[in-house]
Scaffold this motif. Structure first.
Motif, PDB file in Angstrom:
ATOM      1  N   ALA A   8      21.463  22.294  23.278  1.00  0.00           N
ATOM      2  CA  ALA A   8      22.440  21.900  24.306  1.00  0.00           C
ATOM      3  C   ALA A   8      23.780  22.609  24.137  1.00  0.00           C
ATOM      4  CB  ALA A   8      22.649  20.392  24.270  1.00  0.00           C
ATOM      5  N   HIS A   9      24.267  22.693  22.891  1.00  0.00           N
ATOM      6  CA  HIS A   9      25.564  23.328  22.653  1.00  0.00           C
ATOM      7  C   HIS A   9      25.522  24.821  22.940  1.00  0.00           C
ATOM      8  CE1 HIS A   9      27.882  19.981  21.203  1.00  0.00           C
ATOM      9  NE2 HIS A   9      26.895  19.619  20.417  1.00  0.00           N
ATOM     10  N   GLY A  10      24.392  25.455  22.605  1.00  0.00           N
ATOM     11  CA  GLY A  10      24.246  26.879  22.881  1.00  0.00           C
ATOM     12  C   GLY A  10      24.260  27.152  24.373  1.00  0.00           C
ATOM     13  N   LYS A  11      23.568  26.301  25.125  1.00  0.00           N
ATOM     14  CA  LYS A  11      23.531  26.450  26.582  1.00  0.00           C
ATOM     15  C   LYS A  11      24.922  26.257  27.176  1.00  0.00           C
ATOM     16  CE  LYS A  11      18.895  25.299  28.169  1.00  0.00           C
ATOM     17  NZ  LYS A  11      18.067  24.279  28.802  1.00  0.00           N
ATOM     18  N   ALA A  12      25.642  25.249  26.685  1.00  0.00           N
ATOM     19  CA  ALA A  12      26.990  24.968  27.189  1.00  0.00           C
ATOM     20  C   ALA A  12      27.911  26.148  26.921  1.00  0.00           C
ATOM     21  CB  ALA A  12      27.545  23.709  26.533  1.00  0.00           C
ATOM     22  N   SER A  13      27.758  26.738  25.739  1.00  0.00           N
ATOM     23  CA  SER A  13      28.598  27.876  25.371  1.00  0.00           C
ATOM     24  C   SER A  13      28.327  29.068  26.290  1.00  0.00           C
ATOM     25  CB  SER A  13      28.313  28.246  23.917  1.00  0.00           C
ATOM     26  OG  SER A  13      29.207  29.219  23.483  1.00  0.00           O
ATOM     27  N   ARG A  14      27.042  29.329  26.548  1.00  0.00           N
ATOM     28  CA  ARG A  14      26.675  30.453  27.434  1.00  0.00           C
ATOM     29  C   ARG A  14      27.176  30.189  28.857  1.00  0.00           C
ATOM     30  NH1 ARG A  14      22.224  30.703  24.118  1.00  0.00           N
ATOM     31  NH2 ARG A  14      21.001  29.240  25.334  1.00  0.00           N
ATOM     32  N   LYS A  15      27.046  28.925  29.288  1.00  0.00           N
ATOM     33  CA  LYS A  15      27.486  28.550  30.629  1.00  0.00           C
ATOM     34  C   LYS A  15      28.992  28.806  30.781  1.00  0.00           C
ATOM     35  CE  LYS A  15      25.939  24.431  31.972  1.00  0.00           C
ATOM     36  NZ  LYS A  15      26.047  22.951  32.103  1.00  0.00           N
ATOM     37  N   TYR A  16      29.752  28.434  29.749  1.00  0.00           N
ATOM     38  CA  TYR A  16      31.206  28.594  29.803  1.00  0.00           C
ATOM     39  C   TYR A  16      31.591  30.073  29.784  1.00  0.00           C
ATOM     40  CZ  TYR A  16      35.975  27.086  29.509  1.00  0.00           C
ATOM     41  OH  TYR A  16      37.278  26.860  29.811  1.00  0.00           O
ATOM     42  N   THR A  17      30.870  30.863  28.974  1.00  0.00           N
ATOM     43  CA  THR A  17      31.138  32.307  28.933  1.00  0.00           C
ATOM     44  C   THR A  17      30.918  32.923  30.307  1.00  0.00           C
ATOM     45  OG1 THR A  17      30.379  32.402  26.655  1.00  0.00           O
ATOM     46  CG2 THR A  17      30.472  34.486  27.819  1.00  0.00           C
ATOM     47  N   LEU A  18      29.775  32.604  30.917  1.00  0.00           N
ATOM     48  CA  LEU A  18      29.451  33.163  32.233  1.00  0.00           C
ATOM     49  C   LEU A  18      30.477  32.749  33.279  1.00  0.00           C
ATOM     50  CD1 LEU A  18      25.564  32.773  32.337  1.00  0.00           C
ATOM     51  CD2 LEU A  18      26.865  34.894  32.250  1.00  0.00           C
ATOM     52  N   LEU A  19      30.873  31.487  33.223  1.00  0.00           N
ATOM     53  CA  LEU A  19      31.853  30.991  34.195  1.00  0.00           C
ATOM     54  C   LEU A  19      33.191  31.720  34.033  1.00  0.00           C
ATOM     55  CD1 LEU A  19      32.278  28.857  36.432  1.00  0.00           C
ATOM     56  CD2 LEU A  19      33.151  27.337  34.675  1.00  0.00           C
ATOM     57  N   SER A  20      33.626  31.889  32.787  1.00  0.00           N
ATOM     58  CA  SER A  20      34.897  32.569  32.518  1.00  0.00           C
ATOM     59  C   SER A  20      34.865  34.010  33.009  1.00  0.00           C
ATOM     60  CB  SER A  20      35.204  32.572  31.021  1.00  0.00           C
ATOM     61  OG  SER A  20      35.206  31.264  30.547  1.00  0.00           O
ATOM     62  N   LEU A  21      33.744  34.684  32.750  1.00  0.00           N
ATOM     63  CA  LEU A  21      33.615  36.079  33.176  1.00  0.00           C
ATOM     64  C   LEU A  21      33.544  36.173  34.698  1.00  0.00           C
ATOM     65  CD1 LEU A  21      31.105  37.458  30.508  1.00  0.00           C
ATOM     66  CD2 LEU A  21      33.567  37.670  30.552  1.00  0.00           C
TER      67      LEU A  21
END
Lengths: 133, 66
Positions: free
Chosen positions: A9-22
């Motif tokens: 779950a934490h890995g997915k959240a981190s990837r989601k946040y990276t994609l959103l920021s980019l």
């Protein structure tokens, strides 16, 4: 018992946040590039201006949700990546603007200049998140 | 800051992922704390201490007062 769903779950959240920021940085820079075209009609400029309202609400909602899923260290990493990304691309933008304004460079703010800034931001973000993880 | 997290985790025979799940953080965070790359917040440090039934100062060692 370890729940595999919770483990990732934490890995997915981190990837989601990276994609959103980019994505946000990309859209802001793409918008700047679009506005740099002189032929853009006035109605399109108004449309872009009005689009900020729903876009800001959407980004704030998605960003807040994704941020809540991150743990404390991941938040710190993403905050540092954001600051370094903005500082890096901002420094290039300010330097270029100054050079153009004093006449040392006869450049223009073309769409590929903004694309270059997005690449710098993305690489800085990716580098910081990768290095600190 | 040094810590005994890896030793305590080994005593319990937990993986980093097991400990991360119990603390509701990512495995990445547990690893960073163990290798000294990241100092946990006070709430997380209390959570770790509570989980292992120790005092915070038994787990985390202040480098200046060694």
């Amino acid at each position: 018992m370890t729940n595999p769903k919770q483990k990732i779950a934490h890995g997915k959240a981190s990837r989601k946040y990276t994609l959103l920021s980019l994505l946000v940085a990309g859209i802001i820079i793409a918008e700047s590039a679009l506005l740099s075209f002189e032929q853009i009609p006035v109605w399109a400029q108004y449309a872009i201006a009005l689009a900020h309202i729903p876009f800001t609400i959407l980004v704030a909602t998605l960003g807040w949700r994704a941020l809540k899923e991150l743990d404390e260290m991941q938040r710190l990493i993403h905050m540092q990546a954001f600051i370094i990304g903005v500082t890096g691309s901002g420094a290039i933008l300010i330097t270029y603007t100054l050079l153009v304004s004093v006449g040392l460079v006869s450049g223009q703010f073309t769409w590929y200049f903004w694309a270059f800034l997005w690449i710098i931001y993305s690489l800085s973000y990716a580098f910081v998140t990768k290095k600190m993880s | 800051m040094e810590n005994k997290l890896k030793i305590l985790r080994a005593e319990k025979d937990w993986s980093q992922a097991d400990l991360a799940e119990r603390l509701s953080v990512s495995r990445q965070t547990v690893n960073a704390i163990e290798v000294g790359k990241y100092d946990p917040s006070l709430p997380l440090a209390f959570g770790i201490a509570r989980l292992f039934g120790r005092q915070i100062e038994d787990i985390f060692i202040d480098g200046e007062n060694k």
